[in-house]
Design a protein around this motif. Structure first.
Motif, mmCIF file in Angstrom:
data_model
loop_
_atom_site.group_PDB
_atom_site.id
_atom_site.type_symbol
_atom_site.label_atom_id
_atom_site.label_comp_id
_atom_site.label_asym_id
_atom_site.label_seq_id
_atom_site.Cartn_x
_atom_site.Cartn_y
_atom_site.Cartn_z
ATOM 1 N N VAL A 136 -0.355 3.716 12.587
ATOM 2 C CA VAL A 136 -0.255 2.319 12.162
ATOM 3 C C VAL A 136 -1.532 1.934 11.426
ATOM 4 O O VAL A 136 -2.631 2.125 11.956
ATOM 5 N N ASP A 137 -1.390 1.379 10.225
ATOM 6 C CA ASP A 137 -2.562 0.901 9.496
ATOM 7 C C ASP A 137 -3.128 -0.321 10.212
ATOM 8 O O ASP A 137 -2.395 -1.254 10.544
ATOM 9 N N VAL A 184 -3.682 3.400 15.963
ATOM 10 C CA VAL A 184 -4.072 2.465 14.909
ATOM 11 C C VAL A 184 -5.234 3.068 14.142
ATOM 12 O O VAL A 184 -6.238 3.454 14.745
ATOM 13 N N LEU A 185 -5.069 3.161 12.817
ATOM 14 C CA LEU A 185 -6.078 3.810 11.967
ATOM 15 C C LEU A 185 -6.538 2.897 10.839
ATOM 16 O O LEU A 185 -5.706 2.237 10.199
ATOM 17 N N ASP A 186 -7.826 2.909 10.581
ATOM 18 C CA ASP A 186 -8.347 2.272 9.366
ATOM 19 C C ASP A 186 -8.051 3.206 8.207
ATOM 20 O O ASP A 186 -8.190 4.426 8.346
ATOM 21 N N GLY A 187 -7.643 2.660 7.073
ATOM 22 C CA GLY A 187 -7.456 3.467 5.877
ATOM 23 C C GLY A 187 -6.224 4.336 5.834
ATOM 24 O O GLY A 187 -6.166 5.293 5.062
ATOM 25 N N LEU A 188 -5.216 4.039 6.649
ATOM 26 C CA LEU A 188 -3.967 4.799 6.563
ATOM 27 C C LEU A 188 -3.257 4.494 5.257
ATOM 28 O O LEU A 188 -2.611 5.336 4.666
ATOM 29 N N ALA A 189 -3.413 3.256 4.785
ATOM 30 C CA ALA A 189 -2.829 2.853 3.488
ATOM 31 C C ALA A 189 -3.919 2.880 2.438
ATOM 32 O O ALA A 189 -5.064 2.536 2.705
ATOM 33 N N ILE A 190 -3.517 3.323 1.251
ATOM 34 C CA ILE A 190 -4.460 3.309 0.115
ATOM 35 C C ILE A 190 -3.878 2.472 -0.996
ATOM 36 O O ILE A 190 -2.725 2.144 -1.012
ATOM 37 N N GLY A 211 0.817 -1.216 0.000
ATOM 38 C CA GLY A 211 0.000 0.000 0.000
ATOM 39 C C GLY A 211 0.845 1.258 0.000
ATOM 40 O O GLY A 211 2.069 1.205 0.095
ATOM 41 N N ARG A 212 0.151 2.369 -0.115
ATOM 42 C CA ARG A 212 0.799 3.681 -0.035
ATOM 43 C C ARG A 212 0.163 4.444 1.121
ATOM 44 O O ARG A 212 -1.019 4.289 1.409
ATOM 45 N N ALA A 265 -5.703 10.712 5.428
ATOM 46 C CA ALA A 265 -5.647 10.183 6.798
ATOM 47 C C ALA A 265 -4.534 10.827 7.634
ATOM 48 O O ALA A 265 -4.766 11.196 8.793
ATOM 49 N N VAL A 266 -3.347 10.989 7.072
ATOM 50 C CA VAL A 266 -2.227 11.551 7.843
ATOM 51 C C VAL A 266 -2.501 13.016 8.180
ATOM 52 O O VAL A 266 -2.386 13.432 9.340
ATOM 53 N N ARG A 267 -2.875 13.777 7.191
ATOM 54 C CA ARG A 267 -3.134 15.212 7.403
ATOM 55 C C ARG A 267 -4.213 15.407 8.471
ATOM 56 O O ARG A 267 -4.047 16.206 9.394
#
Length: 184
Positions: free
Chosen positions: A142-143, A178-184, A93-94, A100-102
């Protein structure tokens, strides 16, 4: 010892080879008190000449593709202030830097930190930055997809070598969110 994933000739508990890690990573392993025993942090020796993902998985095992993560340093800016943070996402992922980060950092703008800043501030080598041993004041994003993976391969703080950790360890690191959707 046999690594829990991949095909590595040299695998051993990280507490048994602290001299192979950068100082902040070795200090983090030495001080580790999470629910995952420090002995389950496994160091594997790797050839830095084949660090490219395609060459790496061809050499060390295709099972690594879905069980590896990257740790990248980002900078969030708001007003005249800049905040460094680390993001841990699956290798496939990216990082969603502009979404999400911003939002998580409350930043007006977010971008990848310059290489020299990431290296200097983390005290780790470019291409080997890991979430273990990062500065305590950095947010660690963290994703959520990584937390339930039994074993995840990630950098060791150096270009040579990687570490394998139970995914749930990421959620226990200092400053971890821990975050949902940190990676796309």
């Amino acid at each position: 010892m046999r690594a829990p994933l991949g095909h590595f000739d040299d695998a051993r508990p990280a507490p048994d080879c602290l001299e192979l890690l950068t100082r902040p990573v070795a200090d983090a392993v030495r001080a580790w008190r999470g629910t995952v025993p420090a002995e389950q942090i496994i160091y594997v020796d790797t050839d830095p000449a084949i660090a490219d993902t395609a060459a790496f998985v061809e050499h060390y095992g295709r099972d690594l593709l879905d069980r590896s993560a990257n740790c990248v340093v980002v900078a969030g800016k708001r007003g005249g202030e800049s905040t460094l943070a680390a993001c841990v996402v699956p290798s496939a992922g990216r990082v969603d830097v502009n979404g999400a980060v911003r939002r998580q950092l409350g930043a007006r703008k977010a971008s990848f930190a310059p290489m020299d800043t990431a290296v200097e501030q983390s005290a780790m080598e470019y291409g080997g930055i890991t979430p273990l041993g990062l500065p305590a004041n950095w947010p660690l994003l963290v994703d959520s997809a990584l937390v339930d993976i039994p074993h995840v391969l990630i950098g060791s703080g150096r270009r040579r070598g990687k570490i394998i950790v139970p995914g749930k360890l990421f959620a226990e690191l200092p400053g971890a969110v821990v975050l949902d959707g940190l990676a796309i």
